[in-house]
Enzyme design. Structure first.
Site, short mmCIF file in Angstrom:
data_model
loop_
_atom_site.label_atom_id
_atom_site.label_comp_id
_atom_site.label_asym_id
_atom_site.label_seq_id
_atom_site.Cartn_x
_atom_site.Cartn_y
_atom_site.Cartn_z
N ALA A 13 0.79 -1.42 0.15
CA ALA A 13 -0.24 0.02 0.11
C ALA A 13 0.82 0.87 -0.08
O ALA A 13 0.42 2.32 0.27
CB ALA A 13 -1.09 0.52 1.73
N ARG A 15 2.23 2.58 -2.38
CA ARG A 15 1.98 3.05 -3.89
C ARG A 15 1.17 3.05 -4.74
O ARG A 15 0.28 2.00 -4.55
CB ARG A 15 3.12 3.65 -4.24
CG ARG A 15 4.01 1.98 -5.07
CD ARG A 15 5.18 2.02 -5.76
NE ARG A 15 5.49 0.21 -5.73
CZ ARG A 15 6.17 -0.08 -6.95
NH1 ARG A 15 6.48 0.34 -7.76
NH2 ARG A 15 6.50 -1.42 -6.86
N VAL A 64 5.00 -10.43 1.90
CA VAL A 64 3.84 -10.60 2.47
C VAL A 64 3.92 -12.30 1.23
O VAL A 64 3.11 -13.62 1.05
CB VAL A 64 2.03 -10.24 1.62
CG1 VAL A 64 1.59 -9.38 2.29
CG2 VAL A 64 2.48 -10.10 0.04
N ASN A 90 -3.07 -6.50 -2.16
CA ASN A 90 -2.99 -5.67 -3.55
C ASN A 90 -1.30 -6.17 -3.77
O ASN A 90 -1.13 -5.92 -5.04
CB ASN A 90 -2.85 -3.90 -3.02
CG ASN A 90 -2.10 -3.85 -4.22
OD1 ASN A 90 -2.72 -3.36 -5.73
ND2 ASN A 90 -1.37 -2.77 -3.55
N TYR A 155 3.03 -13.15 -15.68
CA TYR A 155 1.97 -12.01 -14.85
C TYR A 155 0.38 -12.29 -15.01
O TYR A 155 -0.74 -12.58 -14.03
CB TYR A 155 2.42 -10.97 -15.03
CG TYR A 155 1.07 -9.80 -14.48
CD1 TYR A 155 1.84 -9.72 -13.38
CD2 TYR A 155 0.53 -9.38 -14.72
CE1 TYR A 155 0.89 -8.65 -12.12
CE2 TYR A 155 -0.45 -8.46 -14.63
CZ TYR A 155 -0.57 -8.13 -13.06
OH TYR A 155 -1.09 -7.03 -12.70
N ALA A 157 -0.30 -15.79 -15.46
CA ALA A 157 -1.08 -17.11 -15.16
C ALA A 157 -0.97 -16.53 -13.05
O ALA A 157 -2.09 -16.76 -13.03
CB ALA A 157 0.13 -17.61 -14.52
N LYS A 159 -1.87 -14.13 -11.41
CA LYS A 159 -3.70 -13.54 -11.93
C LYS A 159 -4.72 -14.22 -12.18
O LYS A 159 -5.57 -14.23 -11.38
CB LYS A 159 -3.96 -12.11 -12.59
CG LYS A 159 -2.77 -11.32 -12.21
CD LYS A 159 -2.62 -10.13 -10.98
CE LYS A 159 -2.13 -9.40 -10.63
NZ LYS A 159 -2.02 -8.66 -8.97
#
Length: 255
Positions: A13, A15, A64, A90, A155, A157, A159
């Site tokens: 979080a 940016r 994370v 995010n 990328y 894959a 998502k």
């Protein structure tokens, strides 16, 4: 729409979309834990902006993609905010390139953060959300997870996996009063897509978007806030596109 007396954790979080989401949730009354991995000063700037507007926020460091770090982050956010009701997954990275050119580890690095981060944080909040029979999880996905595009194999894959994860966890957690949704963002001009827009500032791509404009982080954040809030209390398992009509057409040209 009020999120008073709600506490939220937003990963990545400091940016871009994550920053806009943190500000949007705080503007609606939520206390916000602003997670960052490497941009401490930027995360603290988000916290100051929230506090100056009369809100409550804290900056918390964690990678994370590491399951132990993700669990520690959730525990720290819950303790600092006096509870937790909203999780926005995010945090994300890119390592774009054609499949025969990219590093053999590119897919793993991208998957570890983009999908692994959501997996680990969701697993970490699940028991508390289930016990309190209250919670909303919003995953930040992409239209790349719905269709293919040149240079986006790893990328896309990550998502696509996130979209499937959203639907499965929504079904698992629904009977406990916990909702899980995702937003599939289109092209949002942030650092994450600088390389995609580098050729001509994105002009060629923008002309292929039906609405002839890119999304702003704030436009994405408004939909996230809606899904996190009480107005969406009967919405779960959805992947909501925010793309100006991009995914509705037959296809885009080359980048």
């Amino acid at each position: 729409m009020s999120l008073d007396d709600r506490a939220a954790l937003v990963t990545g979080a400091s940016r871009g979309i994550g920053r806009a989401v943190a500000l949007a949730l705080a503007a609606r009354g939520a206390a916000v834990a602003v997670n960052y991995r490497s941009r401490k000063e930027e995360a603290e700037s988000v916290v100051r902006e929230i506090e100056q507007a009369g809100g409550r926020a804290i900056a918390l460091h964690a990678d994370v993609g590491d399951p132990q770090a993700a669990r520690g982050l959730v525990e720290e956010a819950t303790s600092a905010l006096g509870g937790l009701h909203i999780l926005v997954n995010n945090a994300g990275i890119t390592d774009n390139g054609l499949i025969w050119d990219v590093s053999p580890d590119a897919w793993l690095d991208v998957m570890r953060v983009n999908f692994g981060g959501a997996y680990h944080c969701t697993a970490a909040v699940a028991k508390d959300f289930m016990a309190q029979r209250d919670g909303s999880i919003v995953n930040i996905s992409s239209v790349m997870g719905l269709s293919g595009w040149i240079g986006q194999s790893n990328y896309a894959a990550s998502k696509g996996a996130l979209n499937a994860f959203t639907r499965s966890t929504a079904v698992e957690l629904a009977r406990f009063g916990v909702r899980v949704n995702a937003v599939a963002a289109g092209i949002v001009p942030t650092e994450l897509v600088d390389d995609v827009l580098a050729k001509d500032g994105g002009k060629g791509i923008r002309q292929q978007v039906p609405m002839r404009s890119f999304a702003t982080p704030e436009q994405v954040a408004d939909v996230v806030a809606f899904l996190a809030g009480p107005e969406a209390s009967y919405v779960t398992g959805e992947v909501v596109r925010i793309d100006g009509g991009l995914a509705a057409q037959l296809g885009m040209g080359r980048p």
